[in-house]
Write a protein that holds these residues in place. Structure first.
Motif, PDB file in Angstrom:
ATOM      1  N   LEU A   7       5.774   7.372  -3.560  1.00 25.36           N
ATOM      2  CA  LEU A   7       6.783   7.399  -2.479  1.00 25.36           C
ATOM      3  C   LEU A   7       6.391   6.420  -1.228  1.00 25.36           C
ATOM      4  O   LEU A   7       7.129   5.545  -0.991  1.00 25.36           O
ATOM      5  CB  LEU A   7       7.061   8.738  -1.714  1.00 25.36           C
ATOM      6  N   LEU A   8       4.959   6.642  -0.993  1.00 22.60           N
ATOM      7  CA  LEU A   8       4.599   5.742   0.217  1.00 22.60           C
ATOM      8  C   LEU A   8       4.385   4.450  -0.188  1.00 22.60           C
ATOM      9  O   LEU A   8       4.806   3.257   0.678  1.00 22.60           O
ATOM     10  CB  LEU A   8       3.078   6.059   0.707  1.00 22.60           C
ATOM     11  N   GLY A   9       4.009   4.017  -1.585  1.00 28.38           N
ATOM     12  CA  GLY A   9       4.029   2.676  -2.088  1.00 28.38           C
ATOM     13  C   GLY A   9       5.543   1.972  -1.974  1.00 28.38           C
ATOM     14  O   GLY A   9       5.582   0.932  -1.782  1.00 28.38           O
ATOM     15  N   GLN A  10       6.557   2.653  -2.367  1.00 35.73           N
ATOM     16  CA  GLN A  10       7.643   2.308  -2.643  1.00 35.73           C
ATOM     17  C   GLN A  10       8.403   2.053  -1.114  1.00 35.73           C
ATOM     18  O   GLN A  10       8.987   0.864  -0.759  1.00 35.73           O
ATOM     19  CB  GLN A  10       8.659   3.095  -3.175  1.00 35.73           C
ATOM     20  N   ARG A  11       7.715   2.799  -0.320  1.00 34.87           N
ATOM     21  CA  ARG A  11       8.553   2.810   1.298  1.00 34.87           C
ATOM     22  C   ARG A  11       7.649   1.322   1.819  1.00 34.87           C
ATOM     23  O   ARG A  11       8.402   0.601   2.596  1.00 34.87           O
ATOM     24  CB  ARG A  11       7.869   4.011   1.917  1.00 34.87           C
ATOM     25  N   ILE A  12       6.525   1.259   1.504  1.00 34.28           N
ATOM     26  CA  ILE A  12       5.717  -0.026   1.912  1.00 34.28           C
ATOM     27  C   ILE A  12       6.400  -1.342   1.475  1.00 34.28           C
ATOM     28  O   ILE A  12       6.522  -2.161   2.135  1.00 34.28           O
ATOM     29  CB  ILE A  12       4.248  -0.078   1.724  1.00 34.28           C
ATOM     30  N   MET A  32      -6.132  -7.900   4.146  1.00 37.09           N
ATOM     31  CA  MET A  32      -6.398  -6.956   2.990  1.00 37.09           C
ATOM     32  C   MET A  32      -6.075  -8.003   1.598  1.00 37.09           C
ATOM     33  O   MET A  32      -5.320  -8.832   1.701  1.00 37.09           O
ATOM     34  CB  MET A  32      -5.321  -5.924   2.676  1.00 37.09           C
ATOM     35  N   GLU A  33      -6.715  -7.787   0.771  1.00 32.89           N
ATOM     36  CA  GLU A  33      -6.547  -8.788  -0.524  1.00 32.89           C
ATOM     37  C   GLU A  33      -5.302  -8.215  -1.279  1.00 32.89           C
ATOM     38  O   GLU A  33      -4.865  -7.133  -1.198  1.00 32.89           O
ATOM     39  CB  GLU A  33      -7.661  -8.328  -1.862  1.00 32.89           C
ATOM     40  N   THR A  34      -4.421  -9.268  -1.600  1.00 30.58           N
ATOM     41  CA  THR A  34      -3.223  -8.990  -2.454  1.00 30.58           C
ATOM     42  C   THR A  34      -3.195  -7.907  -3.315  1.00 30.58           C
ATOM     43  O   THR A  34      -2.311  -7.375  -3.367  1.00 30.58           O
ATOM     44  CB  THR A  34      -2.723 -10.482  -3.016  1.00 30.58           C
ATOM     45  N   THR A  35      -4.244  -7.846  -4.245  1.00 29.43           N
ATOM     46  CA  THR A  35      -4.269  -7.064  -5.151  1.00 29.43           C
ATOM     47  C   THR A  35      -4.432  -5.729  -4.652  1.00 29.43           C
ATOM     48  O   THR A  35      -3.815  -4.709  -5.644  1.00 29.43           O
ATOM     49  CB  THR A  35      -5.730  -7.193  -6.154  1.00 29.43           C
ATOM     50  N   ASN A  36      -5.211  -5.432  -3.624  1.00 32.61           N
ATOM     51  CA  ASN A  36      -5.179  -3.894  -3.077  1.00 32.61           C
ATOM     52  C   ASN A  36      -3.871  -3.643  -2.474  1.00 32.61           C
ATOM     53  O   ASN A  36      -3.442  -2.741  -2.712  1.00 32.61           O
ATOM     54  CB  ASN A  36      -6.189  -3.908  -2.133  1.00 32.61           C
ATOM     55  N   LEU A  37      -3.069  -4.749  -2.057  1.00 35.67           N
ATOM     56  CA  LEU A  37      -1.819  -4.337  -1.340  1.00 35.67           C
ATOM     57  C   LEU A  37      -0.753  -3.796  -2.624  1.00 35.67           C
ATOM     58  O   LEU A  37       0.117  -2.968  -2.565  1.00 35.67           O
ATOM     59  CB  LEU A  37      -1.172  -5.375  -0.626  1.00 35.67           C
ATOM     60  N   CYS A  38      -0.894  -4.664  -3.751  1.00 43.68           N
ATOM     61  CA  CYS A  38      -0.189  -4.324  -4.806  1.00 43.68           C
ATOM     62  C   CYS A  38      -0.466  -2.918  -5.394  1.00 43.68           C
ATOM     63  O   CYS A  38       0.158  -2.426  -5.741  1.00 43.68           O
ATOM     64  CB  CYS A  38      -0.479  -5.384  -6.096  1.00 43.68           C
ATOM     65  N   LYS A  39      -1.738  -2.357  -5.605  1.00 44.92           N
ATOM     66  CA  LYS A  39      -2.088  -1.238  -5.756  1.00 44.92           C
ATOM     67  C   LYS A  39      -1.321  -0.294  -4.945  1.00 44.92           C
ATOM     68  O   LYS A  39      -1.047   0.728  -5.312  1.00 44.92           O
ATOM     69  CB  LYS A  39      -3.746  -0.960  -5.935  1.00 44.92           C
ATOM     70  N   LEU A  40      -1.271  -0.270  -3.490  1.00 45.55           N
ATOM     71  CA  LEU A  40      -0.830   0.396  -2.676  1.00 45.55           C
ATOM     72  C   LEU A  40       0.685   0.461  -2.965  1.00 45.55           C
ATOM     73  O   LEU A  40       1.152   1.660  -3.124  1.00 45.55           O
ATOM     74  CB  LEU A  40      -0.799  -0.061  -1.177  1.00 45.55           C
ATOM     75  N   GLU A  41       1.485  -0.635  -3.173  1.00 42.10           N
ATOM     76  CA  GLU A  41       2.861  -0.446  -3.501  1.00 42.10           C
ATOM     77  C   GLU A  41       3.231   0.029  -4.681  1.00 42.10           C
ATOM     78  O   GLU A  41       4.218   0.565  -5.029  1.00 42.10           O
ATOM     79  CB  GLU A  41       3.474  -2.153  -3.394  1.00 42.10           C
ATOM     80  N   LEU A  55      -0.759  -1.680   8.721  1.00 42.97           N
ATOM     81  CA  LEU A  55       0.585  -1.609   8.043  1.00 42.97           C
ATOM     82  C   LEU A  55       1.875  -1.490   8.929  1.00 42.97           C
ATOM     83  O   LEU A  55       2.739  -2.088   8.847  1.00 42.97           O
ATOM     84  CB  LEU A  55       0.790  -0.958   6.714  1.00 42.97           C
ATOM     85  N   ALA A  56       1.542  -0.422   9.639  1.00 46.05           N
ATOM     86  CA  ALA A  56       2.809   0.040  10.475  1.00 46.05           C
ATOM     87  C   ALA A  56       3.115  -1.129  11.523  1.00 46.05           C
ATOM     88  O   ALA A  56       4.111  -1.726  11.713  1.00 46.05           O
ATOM     89  CB  ALA A  56       2.359   1.314  11.147  1.00 46.05           C
ATOM     90  N   LYS A  64       4.575   7.014  11.370  1.00 49.71           N
ATOM     91  CA  LYS A  64       5.269   8.125  10.834  1.00 49.71           C
ATOM     92  C   LYS A  64       6.320   7.499  10.028  1.00 49.71           C
ATOM     93  O   LYS A  64       7.101   8.356   8.786  1.00 49.71           O
ATOM     94  CB  LYS A  64       5.857   9.094  11.845  1.00 49.71           C
ATOM     95  N   ASP A  65       7.022   6.318  10.296  1.00 49.32           N
ATOM     96  CA  ASP A  65       8.012   5.943   9.604  1.00 49.32           C
ATOM     97  C   ASP A  65       7.869   5.394   8.244  1.00 49.32           C
ATOM     98  O   ASP A  65       8.571   5.288   7.496  1.00 49.32           O
ATOM     99  CB  ASP A  65       8.627   4.585  10.400  1.00 49.32           C
ATOM    100  N   LEU A  66       6.462   5.188   7.907  1.00 48.41           N
ATOM    101  CA  LEU A  66       5.929   4.888   6.583  1.00 48.41           C
ATOM    102  C   LEU A  66       6.046   5.937   5.722  1.00 48.41           C
ATOM    103  O   LEU A  66       6.184   6.067   4.532  1.00 48.41           O
ATOM    104  CB  LEU A  66       4.283   4.465   6.703  1.00 48.41           C
ATOM    105  N   PHE A  67       6.192   7.114   6.171  1.00 50.00           N
ATOM    106  CA  PHE A  67       6.633   8.475   5.552  1.00 50.00           C
ATOM    107  C   PHE A  67       7.898   8.895   5.608  1.00 50.00           C
ATOM    108  O   PHE A  67       8.119  10.118   5.038  1.00 50.00           O
ATOM    109  CB  PHE A  67       5.647   9.599   6.086  1.00 50.00           C
ATOM    110  N   ASP A  68       8.658   8.021   6.118  1.00 48.39           N
ATOM    111  CA  ASP A  68      10.408   8.323   5.933  1.00 48.39           C
ATOM    112  C   ASP A  68      10.911   8.090   4.584  1.00 48.39           C
ATOM    113  O   ASP A  68      11.352   6.835   4.478  1.00 48.39           O
ATOM    114  CB  ASP A  68      11.104   7.647   6.971  1.00 48.39           C
ATOM    115  N   PHE A  69      10.917   9.184   3.894  1.00 41.23           N
ATOM    116  CA  PHE A  69      11.576   8.971   2.370  1.00 41.23           C
ATOM    117  C   PHE A  69      12.840   9.472   2.272  1.00 41.23           C
ATOM    118  O   PHE A  69      13.443   9.376   0.992  1.00 41.23           O
ATOM    119  CB  PHE A  69      10.600   9.876   1.412  1.00 41.23           C
TER     120      PHE A  69
END
Length: 107
Positions: A7-12, A32-41, A55-56, A64-69
């Motif tokens: 959910l967090l990855g999709q929100r980012i 951040m490395e692009t590959t790491n951001l890809c892992k987050l998303e 990120l925020a 807190k808005d990063l967790f608004d699903f």
């Protein structure tokens, strides 16, 4: 934790696209490395606390808005919530809701 990370990855990802940033651009902004951001998303990992702050800031939201699903609700859930609102509304509220819906529908 897997559901939260997805959910967090999709929100980012959604916020990044809303800000018209590529993964490479956002990764560069936050250092951040692009590959790491890809892992987050993709929900493969949760960002570290210091990266949450970066990120925020880069995405122009509060942490807190990063967790608004809430926006990820299903169509059926959205319909039921609207029905519940309408059923509990006064005549005055119904008129206002109608005007709002018609105004946005015509746009």
């Amino acid at each position: 934790m897997a559901i939260l990370s997805k959910l967090l990855g999709q929100r980012i990802k959604d916020l990044r696209k809303r800000n018209k940033l590529t993964q490479a651009e956002l990764a560069e902004i936050i250092g951040m490395e692009t590959t790491n951001l890809c892992k987050l998303e993709n929900g493969g990992q949760i960002p570290k606390e210091e990266n949450m702050e970066k990120l925020a800031k880069a995405l122009q939201v509060n942490i807190k808005d990063l967790f608004d699903f809430g926006y990820m609700k299903s169509t059926q859930t959205l319909q039921q919530e609207l029905v519940d609102i309408i059923l509990g509304a006064t005549r005055k509220d119904l008129e206002m809701y109608y005007k709002l819906i018609m105004a946005t529908k015509e746009a």
